[in-house]
Design a protein around this motif. Structure first.
Motif, PDB file in Angstrom:
ATOM      1  N   ARG A 310       0.835  -1.203   0.000  1.00 52.24           N
ATOM      2  CA  ARG A 310       0.000   0.000   0.000  1.00 52.24           C
ATOM      3  C   ARG A 310       0.872   1.257   0.000  1.00 52.24           C
ATOM      4  O   ARG A 310       0.580   2.228  -0.710  1.00 52.24           O
ATOM      5  CB  ARG A 310      -0.933  -0.002   1.214  1.00 52.24           C
ATOM      6  N   HIS A 311       1.926   1.220   0.800  1.00 47.85           N
ATOM      7  CA  HIS A 311       2.819   2.381   0.854  1.00 47.85           C
ATOM      8  C   HIS A 311       3.483   2.599  -0.505  1.00 47.85           C
ATOM      9  O   HIS A 311       3.585   3.743  -0.972  1.00 47.85           O
ATOM     10  CB  HIS A 311       3.879   2.169   1.933  1.00 47.85           C
ATOM     11  N   TRP A 312       3.923   1.536  -1.136  1.00 52.29           N
ATOM     12  CA  TRP A 312       4.541   1.647  -2.464  1.00 52.29           C
ATOM     13  C   TRP A 312       3.559   2.263  -3.456  1.00 52.29           C
ATOM     14  O   TRP A 312       3.916   3.162  -4.235  1.00 52.29           O
ATOM     15  CB  TRP A 312       5.004   0.268  -2.935  1.00 52.29           C
ATOM     16  N   LYS A 313       2.334   1.813  -3.421  1.00 55.47           N
ATOM     17  CA  LYS A 313       1.339   2.308  -4.364  1.00 55.47           C
ATOM     18  C   LYS A 313       1.000   3.775  -4.119  1.00 55.47           C
ATOM     19  O   LYS A 313       0.942   4.571  -5.052  1.00 55.47           O
ATOM     20  CB  LYS A 313       0.064   1.454  -4.274  1.00 55.47           C
ATOM     21  N   ARG A 314       0.809   4.147  -2.867  1.00 54.12           N
ATOM     22  CA  ARG A 314       0.374   5.508  -2.576  1.00 54.12           C
ATOM     23  C   ARG A 314       1.508   6.525  -2.681  1.00 54.12           C
ATOM     24  O   ARG A 314       1.256   7.736  -2.661  1.00 54.12           O
ATOM     25  CB  ARG A 314      -0.261   5.578  -1.193  1.00 54.12           C
ATOM     26  N   THR A 315       2.755   6.077  -2.813  1.00 51.67           N
ATOM     27  CA  THR A 315       3.876   7.002  -2.957  1.00 51.67           C
ATOM     28  C   THR A 315       4.442   7.014  -4.374  1.00 51.67           C
ATOM     29  O   THR A 315       5.551   7.501  -4.602  1.00 51.67           O
ATOM     30  CB  THR A 315       5.000   6.666  -1.958  1.00 51.67           C
ATOM     31  N   SER A 316       3.692   6.505  -5.337  1.00 50.44           N
ATOM     32  CA  SER A 316       4.180   6.479  -6.724  1.00 50.44           C
ATOM     33  C   SER A 316       4.474   7.883  -7.252  1.00 50.44           C
ATOM     34  O   SER A 316       5.395   8.086  -8.047  1.00 50.44           O
ATOM     35  CB  SER A 316       3.163   5.778  -7.630  1.00 50.44           C
ATOM     36  N   TYR A 317       3.696   8.859  -6.816  1.00 53.58           N
ATOM     37  CA  TYR A 317       3.875  10.242  -7.258  1.00 53.58           C
ATOM     38  C   TYR A 317       5.256  10.763  -6.874  1.00 53.58           C
ATOM     39  O   TYR A 317       5.916  11.467  -7.658  1.00 53.58           O
ATOM     40  CB  TYR A 317       2.789  11.098  -6.617  1.00 53.58           C
ATOM     41  N   TYR A 318       5.744  10.407  -5.692  1.00 51.35           N
ATOM     42  CA  TYR A 318       7.043  10.900  -5.239  1.00 51.35           C
ATOM     43  C   TYR A 318       8.182  10.199  -5.983  1.00 51.35           C
ATOM     44  O   TYR A 318       9.243  10.801  -6.178  1.00 51.35           O
ATOM     45  CB  TYR A 318       7.166  10.711  -3.721  1.00 51.35           C
ATOM     46  N   ARG A 319       7.951   8.986  -6.424  1.00 51.88           N
ATOM     47  CA  ARG A 319       8.957   8.331  -7.269  1.00 51.88           C
ATOM     48  C   ARG A 319       9.004   8.995  -8.640  1.00 51.88           C
ATOM     49  O   ARG A 319      10.074   9.095  -9.249  1.00 51.88           O
ATOM     50  CB  ARG A 319       8.649   6.830  -7.388  1.00 51.88           C
ATOM     51  N   LEU A 320       7.842   9.440  -9.126  1.00 51.18           N
ATOM     52  CA  LEU A 320       7.821  10.195 -10.377  1.00 51.18           C
ATOM     53  C   LEU A 320       8.664  11.468 -10.245  1.00 51.18           C
ATOM     54  O   LEU A 320       9.476  11.793 -11.133  1.00 51.18           O
ATOM     55  CB  LEU A 320       6.384  10.549 -10.742  1.00 51.18           C
ATOM     56  N   LEU A 321       8.506  12.185  -9.138  1.00 55.42           N
ATOM     57  CA  LEU A 321       9.318  13.380  -8.926  1.00 55.42           C
ATOM     58  C   LEU A 321      10.804  13.021  -8.840  1.00 55.42           C
ATOM     59  O   LEU A 321      11.662  13.793  -9.279  1.00 55.42           O
ATOM     60  CB  LEU A 321       8.876  14.094  -7.656  1.00 55.42           C
ATOM     61  N   GLY A 322      11.100  11.869  -8.283  1.00 52.64           N
ATOM     62  CA  GLY A 322      12.479  11.410  -8.240  1.00 52.64           C
ATOM     63  C   GLY A 322      13.051  11.205  -9.625  1.00 52.64           C
ATOM     64  O   GLY A 322      14.223  11.513  -9.885  1.00 52.64           O
ATOM     65  N   ARG A 323      12.242  10.678 -10.545  1.00 52.79           N
ATOM     66  CA  ARG A 323      12.715  10.511 -11.921  1.00 52.79           C
ATOM     67  C   ARG A 323      12.959  11.862 -12.581  1.00 52.79           C
ATOM     68  O   ARG A 323      13.914  12.028 -13.347  1.00 52.79           O
ATOM     69  CB  ARG A 323      11.720   9.676 -12.725  1.00 52.79           C
ATOM     70  N   LEU A 324      12.110  12.835 -12.293  1.00 47.07           N
ATOM     71  CA  LEU A 324      12.352  14.178 -12.815  1.00 47.07           C
ATOM     72  C   LEU A 324      13.679  14.724 -12.286  1.00 47.07           C
ATOM     73  O   LEU A 324      14.449  15.350 -13.026  1.00 47.07           O
ATOM     74  CB  LEU A 324      11.213  15.115 -12.417  1.00 47.07           C
ATOM     75  N   LEU A 325      13.937  14.475 -11.018  1.00 44.71           N
ATOM     76  CA  LEU A 325      15.146  14.992 -10.394  1.00 44.71           C
ATOM     77  C   LEU A 325      16.401  14.353 -10.982  1.00 44.71           C
ATOM     78  O   LEU A 325      17.357  15.051 -11.346  1.00 44.71           O
ATOM     79  CB  LEU A 325      15.092  14.744  -8.883  1.00 44.71           C
ATOM     80  N   PHE A 326      16.403  13.031 -11.092  1.00 44.27           N
ATOM     81  CA  PHE A 326      17.612  12.327 -11.516  1.00 44.27           C
ATOM     82  C   PHE A 326      17.746  12.190 -13.029  1.00 44.27           C
ATOM     83  O   PHE A 326      18.856  12.163 -13.543  1.00 44.27           O
ATOM     84  CB  PHE A 326      17.654  10.934 -10.874  1.00 44.27           C
ATOM     85  N   ASP A 327      16.627  12.068 -13.739  1.00 38.78           N
ATOM     86  CA  ASP A 327      16.705  11.731 -15.163  1.00 38.78           C
ATOM     87  C   ASP A 327      16.382  12.888 -16.099  1.00 38.78           C
ATOM     88  O   ASP A 327      16.762  12.852 -17.270  1.00 38.78           O
ATOM     89  CB  ASP A 327      15.758  10.561 -15.464  1.00 38.78           C
ATOM     90  N   ALA A 328      15.653  13.909 -15.632  1.00 39.77           N
ATOM     91  CA  ALA A 328      15.272  15.014 -16.516  1.00 39.77           C
ATOM     92  C   ALA A 328      16.140  16.246 -16.303  1.00 39.77           C
ATOM     93  O   ALA A 328      16.484  16.942 -17.260  1.00 39.77           O
ATOM     94  CB  ALA A 328      13.800  15.374 -16.315  1.00 39.77           C
ATOM     95  N   ALA A 329      16.496  16.529 -15.063  1.00 39.40           N
ATOM     96  CA  ALA A 329      17.259  17.742 -14.771  1.00 39.40           C
ATOM     97  C   ALA A 329      18.762  17.476 -14.905  1.00 39.40           C
ATOM     98  O   ALA A 329      19.259  16.434 -14.474  1.00 39.40           O
ATOM     99  CB  ALA A 329      16.938  18.229 -13.362  1.00 39.40           C
ATOM    100  N   LYS A 330      19.484  18.439 -15.455  1.00 39.01           N
ATOM    101  CA  LYS A 330      20.937  18.332 -15.483  1.00 39.01           C
ATOM    102  C   LYS A 330      21.452  18.420 -14.047  1.00 39.01           C
ATOM    103  O   LYS A 330      20.900  19.159 -13.223  1.00 39.01           O
ATOM    104  CB  LYS A 330      21.515  19.449 -16.342  1.00 39.01           C
ATOM    105  N   PRO A 331      22.500  17.673 -13.709  1.00 36.81           N
ATOM    106  CA  PRO A 331      22.925  17.575 -12.304  1.00 36.81           C
ATOM    107  C   PRO A 331      23.048  18.909 -11.573  1.00 36.81           C
ATOM    108  O   PRO A 331      22.543  19.060 -10.462  1.00 36.81           O
ATOM    109  CB  PRO A 331      24.269  16.845 -12.405  1.00 36.81           C
ATOM    110  N   ASN A 332      23.704  19.891 -12.179  1.00 41.08           N
ATOM    111  CA  ASN A 332      23.908  21.157 -11.488  1.00 41.08           C
ATOM    112  C   ASN A 332      22.673  22.052 -11.508  1.00 41.08           C
ATOM    113  O   ASN A 332      22.682  23.127 -10.892  1.00 41.08           O
ATOM    114  CB  ASN A 332      25.090  21.917 -12.091  1.00 41.08           C
ATOM    115  N   ALA A 333      21.614  21.614 -12.215  1.00 38.57           N
ATOM    116  CA  ALA A 333      20.373  22.391 -12.260  1.00 38.57           C
ATOM    117  C   ALA A 333      19.245  21.712 -11.489  1.00 38.57           C
ATOM    118  O   ALA A 333      18.111  22.184 -11.517  1.00 38.57           O
ATOM    119  CB  ALA A 333      19.947  22.613 -13.714  1.00 38.57           C
ATOM    120  N   ARG A 334      19.545  20.634 -10.797  1.00 38.43           N
ATOM    121  CA  ARG A 334      18.501  19.909 -10.071  1.00 38.43           C
ATOM    122  C   ARG A 334      17.873  20.761  -8.969  1.00 38.43           C
ATOM    123  O   ARG A 334      16.709  20.560  -8.613  1.00 38.43           O
ATOM    124  CB  ARG A 334      19.078  18.622  -9.475  1.00 38.43           C
ATOM    125  N   TYR A 335      18.621  21.711  -8.442  1.00 36.15           N
ATOM    126  CA  TYR A 335      18.082  22.560  -7.377  1.00 36.15           C
ATOM    127  C   TYR A 335      16.839  23.316  -7.829  1.00 36.15           C
ATOM    128  O   TYR A 335      15.999  23.708  -7.006  1.00 36.15           O
ATOM    129  CB  TYR A 335      19.147  23.563  -6.906  1.00 36.15           C
TER     130      TYR A 335
END
Length: 393
Positions: A310-335
């Motif tokens: 249940r916790h895994w399912k209800r926190t899927s949105y925060y994993r999506l934000l994690g993908r934006l942080l690590f995979d979409a933003a350039k490292p020095n622009a993640r802030y």
């Protein structure tokens, strides 16, 4: 040699294991509970923090026995934005966690300095051969295998010092991202523990689980000097935590045997996927176990596995934000992702940290002028994320 049969045996005296033992003591004081920890102290060398809005009334009651520091309001600093927020904030150091548990639990409950060789749903085998039989055993020994999980790492080094003169900080600084960004999202976390006592931590969201102790120590020296702090060194803390942005939970659950062996804490992925905060999840799990304290090991395993799913399912949105942080933003622009986030409504921010964001708020975080390019954001949103290599540091 086998000892007495306990009602519940808990393996691992960190935050999750300690709070489970405390919740059982409060709800069912007649039960025979054993808490086994390999180290000499409960809680290791850690500091846990949380917002007032992370816990309900019963959650705050569970945390009440511990001596902790609390503040009204906190600050954030970014290259193009700064803000003071009103939320109350709490912090608990591991020596106070250990002292609180030793006051609240019976002397027969705590067994420190005892390494566990093996555990099953109804027994714990210690180094040297002693076996502790129990109606139910709960494994709280921390994050293990990372096969089929994806994401990055939160790497940090903290320093506790007593300054020669008042440091002048009146509120926590949850994120000081005005510092140089060095190949990942970097910020300094600052807690004023007294007029002449301060804790500050250099933190990185980075792709690899690498902690360069000498370099991070140098940067802490630099940050202290920049703020005019000098004085007595009281202690330090380092850590490498997974920031999970995706993966196959079903495969992970099979590998970890969540359905067979009762497990809690980071071992069952019961943490905030993006911030790595654990107090709300540890409190919730402890209360769940206390309410079902009579279950045998196999049934408790099923209950906790369902809770983890249940916790895994209800926190899927925060994993999506994690993908934006690590995979979409350039490292020095993640802030820029957090800089934009901290321009939003304060209640939204509170629910984000408690992992209770509502649908409209999820849209608010993603809508508007994006902090990363739209093509990169779409690729990250619909991608799986980077593999999370097992941390062997």
């Amino acid at each position: 040699m086998s000892g007495r049969r306990a009602d519940v045996a808990i393996v691992g005296g960190g935050l999750s294991g300690g709070l489970i033992a405390l919740a059982l003591r409060k709800a069912r004081p007649e039960l025979d509970v054993v808490l086994v920890e390999a180290g000499e102290a409960l809680g290791g060398n850690h500091r846990w923090s949380w917002f007032e809005t992370d816990l309900d009334e019963t959650g705050h009651a569970l945390m009440a026995p511990f001596r902790k520091t609390e503040w009204s309001g906190y600050d954030v600093f970014f290259p193009q934005h700064s803000r003071t927020l009103k939320a109350r904030y709490f912090s608990l150091a591991s020596p106070d966690f250990d002292a609180g548990l030793r006051r609240e639990l019976s002397q027969q409950t705590i067994r420190t300095g005892r390494k566990v060789e093996h555990c099953t749903p109804d027994s714990v085998t210690l180094s040297g051969g002693e076996v502790i039989p129990a109606r139910a055993v709960i494994d709280c020994r921390g994050f293990g295998a990372a096969t089929h999980l994806r994401g990055g790492w939160q790497v940090f080094m903290g320093r506790h010092m007593r300054t020669t003169k008042p440091h002048g900080i009146t509120r926590p600084v949850i994120m000081d991202a005005s510092v140089e960004q060095l190949g990942g999202y970097r910020f300094v976390y600052v807690l004023p523990l007294g007029a002449n006592e301060i804790f500050f931590e250099d933190t990185y969201y980075q792709d690899d689980p690498v902690l360069d102790r000498s370099e991070l120590s140098r940067r802490l020296d630099q940050y202290a000097a920049g703020n005019g702090w000098d004085g007595e060194f009281l202690g330090s803390e380092t850590g490498i935590l997974p920031v999970i942005s995706g993966g196959d939970f079903s495969v992970y659950a099979r590998e970890q045997q969540l359905d067979r062996m009762p497990q809690a804490g980071a071992r069952a992925l019961l943490a905030h996927p993006l911030t790595s905060y654990t107090v709300p999840q540890a409190v919730e799990t402890a209360q769940l176990i206390a309410a079902n304290a009579d279950l045998p090991g196999d049934q408790l395993a099923a209950l906790l596995a369902a809770h983890a799913r249940r916790h895994w399912k209800r926190t899927s949105y925060y994993r999506l934000l994690g993908r934006l942080l690590f995979d979409a933003a350039k490292p020095n622009a993640r802030y820029r992702i957090f800089q934009r986030f901290y321009r939003l409504d304060e209640r939204l921010i509170e629910r984000f940290y408690a992992a209770r964001s509502i649908p409209f708020e999820k849209f608010r975080v993603l809508a508007g002028k994006p902090p990363v390019s739209i093509p990169a954001a779409l690729k990250a949103m619909f991608g799986k994320g980077r593999p999370l290599a097992v941390n062997r540091d």
